[in-house]
Write an enzyme that holds these catalytic residues in place. Structure first.
Site, PDB file in Angstrom:
ATOM      1  N   GLU A 605     -24.950  12.422 -21.221  1.00 49.37           N
ATOM      2  CA  GLU A 605     -23.755  12.831 -19.910  1.00 49.37           C
ATOM      3  C   GLU A 605     -23.617  11.724 -18.855  1.00 49.37           C
ATOM      4  O   GLU A 605     -22.398  11.569 -18.086  1.00 49.37           O
ATOM      5  CB  GLU A 605     -23.984  14.169 -19.694  1.00 49.37           C
ATOM      6  CG  GLU A 605     -23.218  14.737 -18.829  1.00 49.37           C
ATOM      7  CD  GLU A 605     -21.665  15.022 -19.050  1.00 49.37           C
ATOM      8  OE1 GLU A 605     -20.976  15.500 -18.443  1.00 49.37           O
ATOM      9  OE2 GLU A 605     -21.453  15.108 -20.345  1.00 49.37           O
ATOM     10  N   SER A 716      -4.631  14.568 -19.733  1.00 50.08           N
ATOM     11  CA  SER A 716      -6.322  14.513 -19.631  1.00 50.08           C
ATOM     12  C   SER A 716      -6.864  15.148 -20.907  1.00 50.08           C
ATOM     13  O   SER A 716      -8.243  14.966 -21.160  1.00 50.08           O
ATOM     14  CB  SER A 716      -6.684  15.105 -18.433  1.00 50.08           C
ATOM     15  OG  SER A 716      -7.953  14.475 -18.198  1.00 50.08           O
TER      16      SER A 716
END
EC number: 3.2.1.113
Length: 736
Positions: A605, A716
């Protein structure tokens, strides 16, 4: 203090409430002179209000004394001309070797008095409490008042070294020499390192202004009667209701449209057999993910592939079917026609926005509004246009704020909004309110009503009125005041898609939205100057900026920026196109390294560039992978724009890693730690895995004539929106 002796001799009670004097430091003092040459003895008994009557007097002082004395307010009432009670003097500072405040003033080598002149324990304790409170107040002001990070930088450091380009980082060709003078002029008002005194003064003035405004508002509220406060609340509710009625009024029916078949949506088999086989494999992955969702979580938002049930995030409130809507355009371009029809039927019969629940405006917009718009533009099915506009109307109350900057969270039934409680004093988030533009422009285009476009264009108006620290956009903006919150800047989480939407707004407008273009390239230049750095081994990364200090961390979300830089290269300032294409390639390489340096060959992440590590996650809460698409997104753009075979190679490595570590019998699951030898699953098949990750992989192994970039942009969530041609619209709205 011109003559300390005369000062003491002529002192009257009304002159001052307290005084400090350094023994032996005042000009005009005669060496060896007594401190109290006249009046009653310092040891003379006195009435109430001073120290005990038995307290002895302090010893005479010499010029080399090392103490500072504080006159207590309790003793002031007993002063007479030329007389001074010793109880009114408290030793404030002392130094054993004369090196403290007193020693510095006296210039001698005095010692600390430990006899009768010393404070009693109770008085010392009280004095300690006073100073503790003062220090706490000072530090509280520095760290917690508005704009505290910039104030702290100005007070303690007088400059912001983190904002200077690193020694091993050379600004790109876009950092023009002639910009330096303009930059210095701008930074003078932004607390830049060039003028620390002016910056500090500006910060203090801003703090005073904010406090005065807050005090005025508080006083005004407190002065109101309860009935007035209740009336104000009711008026605010009535205003919201009226705004809702006004927003809904134009949408009693949609105008008819002529649908023009889209360009470049018919998939052609790749000529290369190996590429054809790889693309077929990705389509099979989509079938595996879809069939398990259909089997175990149909109609719910997402799938839990390990426990084989439904999963729902609070981001969607009570709205259902996130995976169905998110997957619509992927199913269409992969020619999974039966699955697309199943999804369309569910939308027609079950997709309901009349729910009493709080939703994320950002997430619902990019997934649901974006997914429905894309499905309409691909298929021409009217149900998708109708549902998209219906949902757009439901989101309009989020803009009912004093500034027009929308709330992050909205109750779909009441129309009442609020922001995340952790977001810098109730601020809206840059990536959230900045990621509405593409969809809302298309809502106006398809509904024939300009209100959607007006809402998002007002966001730009607010932003353009604000000063940007060093040209950067902070992640937080207060929707009530219209002012920045904390000065935290990130091209990853909280900021990412704002920059993406500036570029794509310009592209989607057929390159006529010059305001968006300027905002984008100005922002990119500031990002490159202040955030982009190179590691010791040559990896380019994008750090985060927190109040003038860089955190050398890059998130997986930030990896989309490689594709963004490359996509914008064609419209870059003169001589900069190749530079931005190369910058995109460098970011792609860094993100590939973050994958390659894990055991699972899937990226964490977030990964860091400090403490002797590069492109590696060092904290446990940053080691997970939730099927994110950003690296595949950058690979797709880099492949389309350069046709360098390494991007297909890297993409296939990711496919193999997904199959080896994320595929389970019930679908695909995220991983809790990509550095472990054995999988630890999070048991969630994210809807964006079908909408984005698999779509981008499919396009990498397809020919360029499938969804050509000159005709389509991706929102997006990778949902397809056509470029709005000025000379020839692909969808013409007829006036009734």
């Amino acid at each position: 203090m011109e003559n300390l002796t005369n000062f003491y001799e002529g002192l009257q009670p009304a002159v001052c409430r307290a005084c400090l004097c350094a023994r032996g430091a005042a000009p005009g003092r005669r060496p060896g002179a007594e401190l109290f040459p006249q009046g009653r003895s310092a040891a003379q008994p006195r009435g109430s209000g001073g120290l005990d009557t038995q307290d002895p007097a302090p010893q005479p002082r010499t010029p080399s004394g090392g103490e500072v004395w504080l006159l207590s307010s309790a003793a002031l009432g007993h002063w007479t001309a030329g007389a001074m009670p010793v109880g009114g003097l408290l030793p404030l500072f002392s130094s054993p070797a004369g090196g403290g405040l007193g020693g510095g003033l006296g210039g001698g080598g005095g010692r600390k008095v430990s006899g009768p002149a010393a404070l009693r324990l109770t008085e010392k304790f009280v004095l300690l409490l006073v100073f503790s409170a003062f220090i706490t107040l000072c530090f509280g002001a520095i760290f917690f008042l508005p704009d505290s990070s910039k104030l702290l930088s100005g007070v303690l450091f007088h400059s912001s070294p983190a904002l200077q380009p690193a020694a091993d980082h050379k600004p790109g060709p876009g950092a023009r020499a002639e910009d330096a003078a303009e930059g210095r002029a701008r930074r003078r008002e932004e607390g830049a390192p060039g003028d620390p005194e002016a910056a500090l003064e500006d910060n203090l003035a801003r703090i005073r202004e904010n406090h005065e405004r807050a005090l005025r508002e508080a006083k005004e509220t407190l002065q109101k009667l309860p009935e007035e406060i209740q009336r104000d609340i009711l008026l605010e509710k009535k205003k919201v209701a009226q705004d809702q009625l006004r927003d809904k009024a134009p949408f009693r029916g949609l105008p008819p449209v002529d649908f023009v078949p889209p360009i470049g949506v018919e998939s052609r088999e790749p000529a290369d057999a190996a590429i054809r086989e790889k693309r077929a494999k990705i389509k099979e992955m989509m079938k595996h993910a879809w069939n398990n969702y259909k089997g175990y979580a149909w109609g719910l938002n997402e799938l839990k592939p390990i426990s084989k049930g439904g999963h729902s995030s609070s981001l969607f409130g009570n709205i259902k079917g996130a995976t169905i809507v998110d997957a619509l355009d992927t199913l269409f371009i992969m020619e999974m026609k039966n699955e697309f029809e199943e999804a369309k039927s569910w939308v027609e019969e079950n997709l309901d926005f009349n729910v009493n629940a709080e939703i994320s405006v950002f997430e619902v917009n990019i997934r649901f509004v974006g997914g429905l718009l894309s499905a309409y533009y691909l298929s021409g099915e009217e149900i998708f246009r109708k549902k998209a506009v219906e949902l757009g109307v439901k989101l309009l109350p989020a803009f009912h704020t004093p500034s027009g900057i929308p709330w992050a969270l909205l109750n779909m039934k009441s129309g009442i909004g609020r922001n995340w409680p952790w977001a810098s004093g109730g601020s809206s988030i840059l990536a959230e309110f900045g990621t509405l533009h593409l969809e809302f422009m298309h809502l106006s285009h398809l509904s024939g009503n300009p209100i959607f476009a007006e809402k998002v264009m007002n966001i730009r108006t607010v932003l353009n009125k604000l000063e940007k620290p060093q040209g950067l956009y902070p992640n937080y903006l207060n929707p009530s005041s219209g002012q920045w919150g904390q000065h935290h800047v990130s091209v990853g989480g909280l900021g990412d898609s704002f920059y993406e939407y500036l570029l794509k707004a310009w592209l989607m407008s057929d390159k006529t939205d010059l305001e968006a273009k300027k905002m984008y390239f100005d922002a990119v230049q500031a990002i490159e100057t202040h955030l982009i750095r190179k590691s010791s081994s040559g990896l380019t990364y994008i750090a985060e900026w927190k109040g003038g200090l860089l955190e050398h961390k890059m998130g997986h979300l930030t990896c989309f920026a490689g594709g963004m830089f490359a996509l914008g290269a064609d419209g870059a300032p003169e001589g900069m196109a190749q530079h931005y294409l190369e910058l995109g390639a460098e970011i792609a390489r860094t993100c590939h390294e973050s994958y390659n340096r894990t055991f699972m060959k899937l990226g964490p992440e977030a990964f860091r560039f400090d403490g002797g590590v590069e492109a590696i996650a060092t904290r446990q809460n940053e080691k997970y992978y939730i099927l994110r698409p950003e690296v595949m997104e950058t690979y797709m753009y880099m492949w389309r724009l350069t046709h360098d075979p390494k991007y297909r190679k890297w993409a296939w490595e990711a496919v193999e890693a997904l199959e080896n570590h994320c595929r389970v019998n019930g679908g695909y699951s995220g991983l809790r730690d990509v550095y472990l030898l054995h999988e630890s699953y999070d048991d969630v098949q994210q809807s964006f895995f079908l909408a984005e990750t698999l779509k981008y992989l499919y396009l990498i192994f397809s020919d360029d004539d499938l969804l050509p970039l000159e005709h389509w942009i991706f929102n997006s969530e990778a949902h397809l929106l056509p470029i709005l041609r000025k000379e020839k619209k692909e969808v013409e709205i007829r006036e009734e």
